[in-house]
Enzyme design. Structure first.
Site, PDB file in Angstrom:
ATOM      1  N   LYS A  76      26.753  -8.478  73.053  1.00  0.00           N
ATOM      2  CA  LYS A  76      26.575  -9.152  71.764  1.00  0.00           C
ATOM      3  C   LYS A  76      27.283 -10.519  71.733  1.00  0.00           C
ATOM      4  CE  LYS A  76      25.800  -4.823  69.263  1.00  0.00           C
ATOM      5  NZ  LYS A  76      26.158  -4.030  68.055  1.00  0.00           N
ATOM      6  N   TYR A 103      16.396  -5.071  64.366  1.00  0.00           N
ATOM      7  CA  TYR A 103      17.229  -4.108  63.630  1.00  0.00           C
ATOM      8  C   TYR A 103      16.542  -3.581  62.374  1.00  0.00           C
ATOM      9  CZ  TYR A 103      21.294  -4.712  66.636  1.00  0.00           C
ATOM     10  OH  TYR A 103      22.165  -4.683  67.708  1.00  0.00           O
ATOM     11  N   ARG A 125      25.550   5.624  76.176  1.00  0.00           N
ATOM     12  CA  ARG A 125      26.215   5.751  74.865  1.00  0.00           C
ATOM     13  C   ARG A 125      27.653   6.243  75.067  1.00  0.00           C
ATOM     14  NH1 ARG A 125      23.826   3.797  70.171  1.00  0.00           N
ATOM     15  NH2 ARG A 125      24.861   5.471  69.030  1.00  0.00           N
ATOM     16  N   THR A 136      30.812   3.526  67.587  1.00  0.00           N
ATOM     17  CA  THR A 136      30.462   2.260  66.940  1.00  0.00           C
ATOM     18  C   THR A 136      31.714   1.465  66.555  1.00  0.00           C
ATOM     19  OG1 THR A 136      28.551   3.413  65.997  1.00  0.00           O
ATOM     20  CG2 THR A 136      29.094   1.258  65.061  1.00  0.00           C
ATOM     21  N   ASN A 195      30.985  -5.347  67.831  1.00  0.00           N
ATOM     22  CA  ASN A 195      31.419  -4.275  68.732  1.00  0.00           C
ATOM     23  C   ASN A 195      30.921  -4.423  70.171  1.00  0.00           C
ATOM     24  OD1 ASN A 195      28.827  -3.616  68.184  1.00  0.00           O
ATOM     25  ND2 ASN A 195      29.233  -1.594  67.336  1.00  0.00           N
ATOM     26  N   HIS A 236      25.359  -3.287  72.590  1.00  0.00           N
ATOM     27  CA  HIS A 236      24.349  -2.388  72.007  1.00  0.00           C
ATOM     28  C   HIS A 236      23.915  -1.418  73.094  1.00  0.00           C
ATOM     29  CE1 HIS A 236      20.629  -1.079  70.036  1.00  0.00           C
ATOM     30  NE2 HIS A 236      20.050  -1.249  71.217  1.00  0.00           N
ATOM     31  N   GLU A 273      12.766  -1.367  72.762  1.00  0.00           N
ATOM     32  CA  GLU A 273      13.718  -2.478  72.819  1.00  0.00           C
ATOM     33  C   GLU A 273      13.549  -3.289  74.105  1.00  0.00           C
ATOM     34  OE1 GLU A 273      16.918  -0.097  69.999  1.00  0.00           O
ATOM     35  OE2 GLU A 273      17.458  -0.476  72.090  1.00  0.00           O
TER      36      GLU A 273
HETATM   37  P1  GDP Z   1      25.496   1.946  67.215  1.00  0.00           P
HETATM   38  O1  GDP Z   1      24.286   2.783  67.519  1.00  0.00           O
HETATM   39  O2  GDP Z   1      26.793   2.558  67.707  1.00  0.00           O
HETATM   40  O3  GDP Z   1      25.348   0.506  67.663  1.00  0.00           O
HETATM   41  O4  GDP Z   1      25.676   1.905  65.617  1.00  0.00           O
HETATM   42  P2  GDP Z   1      24.616   1.872  64.406  1.00  0.00           P
HETATM   43  O5  GDP Z   1      23.224   2.130  64.890  1.00  0.00           O
HETATM   44  O6  GDP Z   1      25.166   2.751  63.333  1.00  0.00           O
HETATM   45  O7  GDP Z   1      24.728   0.365  63.865  1.00  0.00           O
HETATM   46  C1  GDP Z   1      24.091  -0.700  64.539  1.00  0.00           C
HETATM   47  C2  GDP Z   1      25.038  -1.889  64.575  1.00  0.00           C
HETATM   48  O8  GDP Z   1      25.277  -2.340  63.251  1.00  0.00           O
HETATM   49  C3  GDP Z   1      26.437  -1.587  65.126  1.00  0.00           C
HETATM   50  O9  GDP Z   1      26.487  -1.593  66.529  1.00  0.00           O
HETATM   51  C4  GDP Z   1      27.270  -2.704  64.507  1.00  0.00           C
HETATM   52  O10 GDP Z   1      27.130  -3.941  65.217  1.00  0.00           O
HETATM   53  C5  GDP Z   1      26.599  -2.866  63.147  1.00  0.00           C
HETATM   54  N1  GDP Z   1      27.332  -2.119  62.122  1.00  0.00           N
HETATM   55  C6  GDP Z   1      27.527  -0.776  62.004  1.00  0.00           C
HETATM   56  N2  GDP Z   1      28.266  -0.468  60.946  1.00  0.00           N
HETATM   57  C7  GDP Z   1      28.563  -1.648  60.334  1.00  0.00           C
HETATM   58  C8  GDP Z   1      29.297  -2.014  59.149  1.00  0.00           C
HETATM   59  O11 GDP Z   1      29.835  -1.157  58.440  1.00  0.00           O
HETATM   60  N3  GDP Z   1      29.360  -3.360  58.866  1.00  0.00           N
HETATM   61  C9  GDP Z   1      28.760  -4.328  59.620  1.00  0.00           C
HETATM   62  N4  GDP Z   1      28.860  -5.619  59.267  1.00  0.00           N
HETATM   63  N5  GDP Z   1      28.063  -4.016  60.741  1.00  0.00           N
HETATM   64  C10 GDP Z   1      27.964  -2.706  61.085  1.00  0.00           C
END
Ligand code: GDP
Length: 139
Positions: free
Chosen positions: A11, A51, A87, A93, A114, A117, A128
């Site tokens: 990222k 997304y 993962r 996350t 973070n 992805h 993707e």
């Molecule tokens: P992942 O599968 O571990 O990447 O997590 P998710 O699918 O839940 O979320 C997708 C992405 O959204 C995450 O990797 C973060 O970059 C972002 N994200 C998740 N939770 C939050 C949040 O509470 N705030 C913000 N700004 N971004 C978030």
């Protein structure tokens, strides 16, 4: 040797901080083979489409802005059990919850920024990968 495939992005903040080489080294060390790789940048519109599944979540706008904020590195990775194993390697996350030795524990700034992805299913890995790579860019 062939295995299943997953899709990853390094990222914007991790690319800007100069962590890309170390992250790529970590995934190779953990048995993932690179099948496609590029430095690119998402427009806001492209980030929004990528997304789209998160459209209803409160952080969607922030996520789109962030992912379009600078260059990213996109890659297709191959390994047996690729989606699940990757993962595990990236960790939770939120880096505060990520296990020791994971990419996010080591490189993520926050739950939002973070570092990496990783696809959450074989179907999404395919979708993707198709978003970023043509057939002639895959090996
Ligand atoms: P992942 O599968 O571990 O990447 O997590 P998710 O699918 O839940 O979320 C997708 C992405 O959204 C995450 O990797 C973060 O970059 C972002 N994200 C998740 N939770 C939050 C949040 O509470 N705030 C913000 N700004 N971004 C978030």
């Amino acid at each position: 040797m062939t295995g299943s495939r997953t899709f990853t992005m390094i990222k914007p903040e991790a690319v800007a901080a100069g962590h890309a080489g170390k992250i790529i080294d970590m995934l190779i060390e953990n048995g993932f083979r690179i099948k496609a790789l590029k430095l690119t940048r998402l427009s806001r519109q492209e980030a929004g489409t990528f997304y789209e599944v998160h459209k209803e979540r409160p952080f969607y706008g922030e996520l789109v802005e962030y992912m379009a904020s600078g260059p990213i590195i996109a890659a297709i990775l191959e390994k047996s059990n690729a989606v699940e194993d990757f993962r595990k390697l990236i960790g939770a996350t939120d880096p505060m919850e990520a296990a020791e030795g994971t990419i996010r524990k080591r490189f993520a700034e926050s739950k939002a920024k973070n570092a990496v992805h990783g696809s959450d299913s074989d179907d999404n890995a395919g979708i993707e990968a198709n978003f970023f790579f043509s057939g002639r860019e895959r090996f």
